[in-house]
Write a protein that holds these residues in place. Sequence first.
Motif, PDB file in Angstrom:
ATOM      1  N   LEU A  99       0.847  -1.186   0.000  1.00 46.08           N
ATOM      2  CA  LEU A  99       0.000   0.000   0.000  1.00 46.08           C
ATOM      3  C   LEU A  99       0.882   1.234   0.000  1.00 46.08           C
ATOM      4  O   LEU A  99       1.792   1.366   0.814  1.00 46.08           O
ATOM      5  CB  LEU A  99      -0.915   0.012   1.233  1.00 46.08           C
ATOM      6  CG  LEU A  99      -1.785   1.254   1.422  1.00 46.08           C
ATOM      7  CD1 LEU A  99      -2.785   1.395   0.281  1.00 46.08           C
ATOM      8  CD2 LEU A  99      -2.503   1.196   2.756  1.00 46.08           C
ATOM      9  N   ARG A 100       0.594   2.129  -0.947  1.00 42.37           N
ATOM     10  CA  ARG A 100       1.285   3.413  -1.023  1.00 42.37           C
ATOM     11  C   ARG A 100       0.259   4.493  -1.288  1.00 42.37           C
ATOM     12  O   ARG A 100      -0.890   4.208  -1.611  1.00 42.37           O
ATOM     13  CB  ARG A 100       2.347   3.402  -2.125  1.00 42.37           C
ATOM     14  CG  ARG A 100       3.514   2.483  -1.788  1.00 42.37           C
ATOM     15  CD  ARG A 100       4.558   2.542  -2.836  1.00 42.37           C
ATOM     16  NE  ARG A 100       4.007   1.940  -4.058  1.00 42.37           N
ATOM     17  CZ  ARG A 100       4.672   1.751  -5.173  1.00 42.37           C
ATOM     18  NH1 ARG A 100       5.909   2.117  -5.255  1.00 42.37           N
ATOM     19  NH2 ARG A 100       4.118   1.209  -6.217  1.00 42.37           N
ATOM     20  N   SER A 120      -0.884  13.285  -3.958  1.00 44.02           N
ATOM     21  CA  SER A 120      -2.166  13.936  -3.661  1.00 44.02           C
ATOM     22  C   SER A 120      -3.000  13.157  -2.636  1.00 44.02           C
ATOM     23  O   SER A 120      -4.135  13.511  -2.358  1.00 44.02           O
ATOM     24  CB  SER A 120      -2.961  14.143  -4.951  1.00 44.02           C
ATOM     25  OG  SER A 120      -3.237  12.903  -5.555  1.00 44.02           O
ATOM     26  N   GLY A 121      -2.440  12.049  -2.092  1.00 40.64           N
ATOM     27  CA  GLY A 121      -3.112  11.314  -1.029  1.00 40.64           C
ATOM     28  C   GLY A 121      -4.018  10.183  -1.474  1.00 40.64           C
ATOM     29  O   GLY A 121      -4.781   9.662  -0.673  1.00 40.64           O
ATOM     30  N   VAL A 122      -3.954   9.763  -2.738  1.00 41.78           N
ATOM     31  CA  VAL A 122      -4.793   8.668  -3.233  1.00 41.78           C
ATOM     32  C   VAL A 122      -4.086   7.335  -2.962  1.00 41.78           C
ATOM     33  O   VAL A 122      -2.917   7.159  -3.305  1.00 41.78           O
ATOM     34  CB  VAL A 122      -5.072   8.827  -4.748  1.00 41.78           C
ATOM     35  CG1 VAL A 122      -5.892   7.666  -5.273  1.00 41.78           C
ATOM     36  CG2 VAL A 122      -5.775  10.147  -5.020  1.00 41.78           C
ATOM     37  N   ALA A 123      -4.814   6.401  -2.345  1.00 45.93           N
ATOM     38  CA  ALA A 123      -4.251   5.091  -2.018  1.00 45.93           C
ATOM     39  C   ALA A 123      -4.126   4.235  -3.272  1.00 45.93           C
ATOM     40  O   ALA A 123      -5.018   4.210  -4.119  1.00 45.93           O
ATOM     41  CB  ALA A 123      -5.142   4.380  -1.002  1.00 45.93           C
ATOM     42  N   VAL A 124      -3.008   3.518  -3.375  1.00 44.38           N
ATOM     43  CA  VAL A 124      -2.795   2.573  -4.467  1.00 44.38           C
ATOM     44  C   VAL A 124      -2.097   1.339  -3.902  1.00 44.38           C
ATOM     45  O   VAL A 124      -1.180   1.455  -3.088  1.00 44.38           O
ATOM     46  CB  VAL A 124      -1.970   3.200  -5.630  1.00 44.38           C
ATOM     47  CG1 VAL A 124      -0.610   3.687  -5.164  1.00 44.38           C
ATOM     48  CG2 VAL A 124      -1.834   2.229  -6.789  1.00 44.38           C
ATOM     49  N   THR A 125      -2.591   0.169  -4.271  1.00 44.69           N
ATOM     50  CA  THR A 125      -2.010  -1.086  -3.810  1.00 44.69           C
ATOM     51  C   THR A 125      -1.590  -1.906  -5.023  1.00 44.69           C
ATOM     52  O   THR A 125      -2.306  -1.967  -6.014  1.00 44.69           O
ATOM     53  CB  THR A 125      -3.031  -1.889  -2.977  1.00 44.69           C
ATOM     54  OG1 THR A 125      -3.396  -1.112  -1.847  1.00 44.69           O
ATOM     55  CG2 THR A 125      -2.449  -3.190  -2.500  1.00 44.69           C
ATOM     56  N   GLN A 126      -0.422  -2.543  -4.901  1.00 42.35           N
ATOM     57  CA  GLN A 126       0.058  -3.441  -5.945  1.00 42.35           C
ATOM     58  C   GLN A 126       0.318  -4.813  -5.333  1.00 42.35           C
ATOM     59  O   GLN A 126       0.825  -4.920  -4.219  1.00 42.35           O
ATOM     60  CB  GLN A 126       1.348  -2.906  -6.562  1.00 42.35           C
ATOM     61  CG  GLN A 126       1.156  -1.604  -7.298  1.00 42.35           C
ATOM     62  CD  GLN A 126       2.466  -1.094  -7.872  1.00 42.35           C
ATOM     63  OE1 GLN A 126       3.478  -1.058  -7.197  1.00 42.35           O
ATOM     64  NE2 GLN A 126       2.422  -0.711  -9.135  1.00 42.35           N
ATOM     65  N   PHE A 127      -0.069  -5.855  -6.076  1.00 43.23           N
ATOM     66  CA  PHE A 127       0.256  -7.220  -5.690  1.00 43.23           C
ATOM     67  C   PHE A 127       0.311  -8.068  -6.937  1.00 43.23           C
ATOM     68  O   PHE A 127      -0.097  -7.643  -8.017  1.00 43.23           O
ATOM     69  CB  PHE A 127      -0.733  -7.781  -4.655  1.00 43.23           C
ATOM     70  CG  PHE A 127      -2.182  -7.765  -5.065  1.00 43.23           C
ATOM     71  CD1 PHE A 127      -2.755  -8.851  -5.717  1.00 43.23           C
ATOM     72  CD2 PHE A 127      -2.988  -6.674  -4.771  1.00 43.23           C
ATOM     73  CE1 PHE A 127      -4.091  -8.843  -6.069  1.00 43.23           C
ATOM     74  CE2 PHE A 127      -4.328  -6.664  -5.121  1.00 43.23           C
ATOM     75  CZ  PHE A 127      -4.881  -7.742  -5.766  1.00 43.23           C
ATOM     76  N   THR A 128       0.842  -9.270  -6.798  1.00 41.40           N
ATOM     77  CA  THR A 128       0.964 -10.189  -7.924  1.00 41.40           C
ATOM     78  C   THR A 128       0.113 -11.415  -7.666  1.00 41.40           C
ATOM     79  O   THR A 128       0.133 -11.971  -6.566  1.00 41.40           O
ATOM     80  CB  THR A 128       2.436 -10.600  -8.129  1.00 41.40           C
ATOM     81  OG1 THR A 128       3.207  -9.414  -8.347  1.00 41.40           O
ATOM     82  CG2 THR A 128       2.589 -11.518  -9.325  1.00 41.40           C
ATOM     83  N   LEU A 129      -0.627 -11.825  -8.694  1.00 38.84           N
ATOM     84  CA  LEU A 129      -1.500 -12.988  -8.613  1.00 38.84           C
ATOM     85  C   LEU A 129      -0.899 -14.119  -9.445  1.00 38.84           C
ATOM     86  O   LEU A 129      -0.588 -13.934 -10.624  1.00 38.84           O
ATOM     87  CB  LEU A 129      -2.878 -12.608  -9.163  1.00 38.84           C
ATOM     88  CG  LEU A 129      -4.084 -13.386  -8.683  1.00 38.84           C
ATOM     89  CD1 LEU A 129      -4.273 -13.218  -7.187  1.00 38.84           C
ATOM     90  CD2 LEU A 129      -5.323 -12.916  -9.411  1.00 38.84           C
ATOM     91  N   ALA A 130      -0.696 -15.277  -8.827  1.00 38.76           N
ATOM     92  CA  ALA A 130      -0.220 -16.470  -9.540  1.00 38.76           C
ATOM     93  C   ALA A 130      -1.438 -17.226 -10.037  1.00 38.76           C
ATOM     94  O   ALA A 130      -2.252 -17.700  -9.251  1.00 38.76           O
ATOM     95  CB  ALA A 130       0.620 -17.341  -8.625  1.00 38.76           C
ATOM     96  N   VAL A 131      -1.562 -17.343 -11.359  1.00 39.09           N
ATOM     97  CA  VAL A 131      -2.717 -17.979 -11.987  1.00 39.09           C
ATOM     98  C   VAL A 131      -2.234 -19.204 -12.758  1.00 39.09           C
ATOM     99  O   VAL A 131      -1.388 -19.093 -13.648  1.00 39.09           O
ATOM    100  CB  VAL A 131      -3.438 -16.996 -12.939  1.00 39.09           C
ATOM    101  CG1 VAL A 131      -4.623 -17.655 -13.602  1.00 39.09           C
ATOM    102  CG2 VAL A 131      -3.863 -15.746 -12.185  1.00 39.09           C
ATOM    103  N   ASP A 132      -2.766 -20.382 -12.394  1.00 38.35           N
ATOM    104  CA  ASP A 132      -2.361 -21.627 -13.059  1.00 38.35           C
ATOM    105  C   ASP A 132      -2.757 -21.612 -14.526  1.00 38.35           C
ATOM    106  O   ASP A 132      -3.836 -21.150 -14.889  1.00 38.35           O
ATOM    107  CB  ASP A 132      -3.020 -22.837 -12.392  1.00 38.35           C
ATOM    108  CG  ASP A 132      -2.414 -23.150 -11.046  1.00 38.35           C
ATOM    109  OD1 ASP A 132      -1.266 -22.737 -10.793  1.00 38.35           O
ATOM    110  OD2 ASP A 132      -3.090 -23.819 -10.244  1.00 38.35           O
ATOM    111  N   ARG A 133      -1.877 -22.166 -15.343  1.00 37.98           N
ATOM    112  CA  ARG A 133      -2.205 -22.386 -16.754  1.00 37.98           C
ATOM    113  C   ARG A 133      -3.026 -23.672 -16.865  1.00 37.98           C
ATOM    114  O   ARG A 133      -2.892 -24.557 -16.027  1.00 37.98           O
ATOM    115  CB  ARG A 133      -0.932 -22.497 -17.581  1.00 37.98           C
ATOM    116  CG  ARG A 133      -0.190 -21.184 -17.657  1.00 37.98           C
ATOM    117  CD  ARG A 133       1.041 -21.297 -18.513  1.00 37.98           C
ATOM    118  NE  ARG A 133       1.691 -19.998 -18.619  1.00 37.98           N
ATOM    119  CZ  ARG A 133       2.878 -19.823 -19.153  1.00 37.98           C
ATOM    120  NH1 ARG A 133       3.560 -20.852 -19.638  1.00 37.98           N
ATOM    121  NH2 ARG A 133       3.400 -18.618 -19.214  1.00 37.98           N
TER     122      ARG A 133
END
Length: 158
Positions: free
Chosen positions: A17-18, A22-35
């Motif tokens: 979470l960052r 201007s104070g807007v929240a942004v979250t980054q994460f990685t999703l592992a998706v099976d082939r």
Amino acid sequence: MLNRVILIGRLTRDPELRYTPSGVAVTQFTLAVDRPFTGQGGEREADFIPIVTWRQLAETCANYLRKGRLTAVEGRIQVRNYENNEGKRVYVTEVIADNVRFLESNREGGGGGNREESSFGGGSGSGNRGGNNFSRNNQDPFSDEGKPIDISDDDLPF
């Protein structure tokens, strides 16, 4: 034109979470998706897809999602580019999520394996589009176990 993606996978690490200047929240994460197939060695392969959430959805994901948790993400694919420190153009492909669904209960909570489904939406329209998010208390209209459904020709869109 349509740019819509739905993914189900497990988080590879806790969300970051960052906040923008201007104070807007942004979250980054990685999703592992099976082939849907196995590799030459017979083992399953996965794609690791970067996910970005904004505003209230970002804060909710940062508070409740953890590494390894099964999660569904609905959003759009975005390709952006920038110039790195060496002057090279770098392209980034990511999913901008506007709906995130937690598909299982928190593992540390000792929930006894109970399945829990929570849905959180962001942006315009929230997460519940047309009443298609079913909770444990609502009856699933498609639970007839393969029996035919009687639909009038007037109800068909074509």
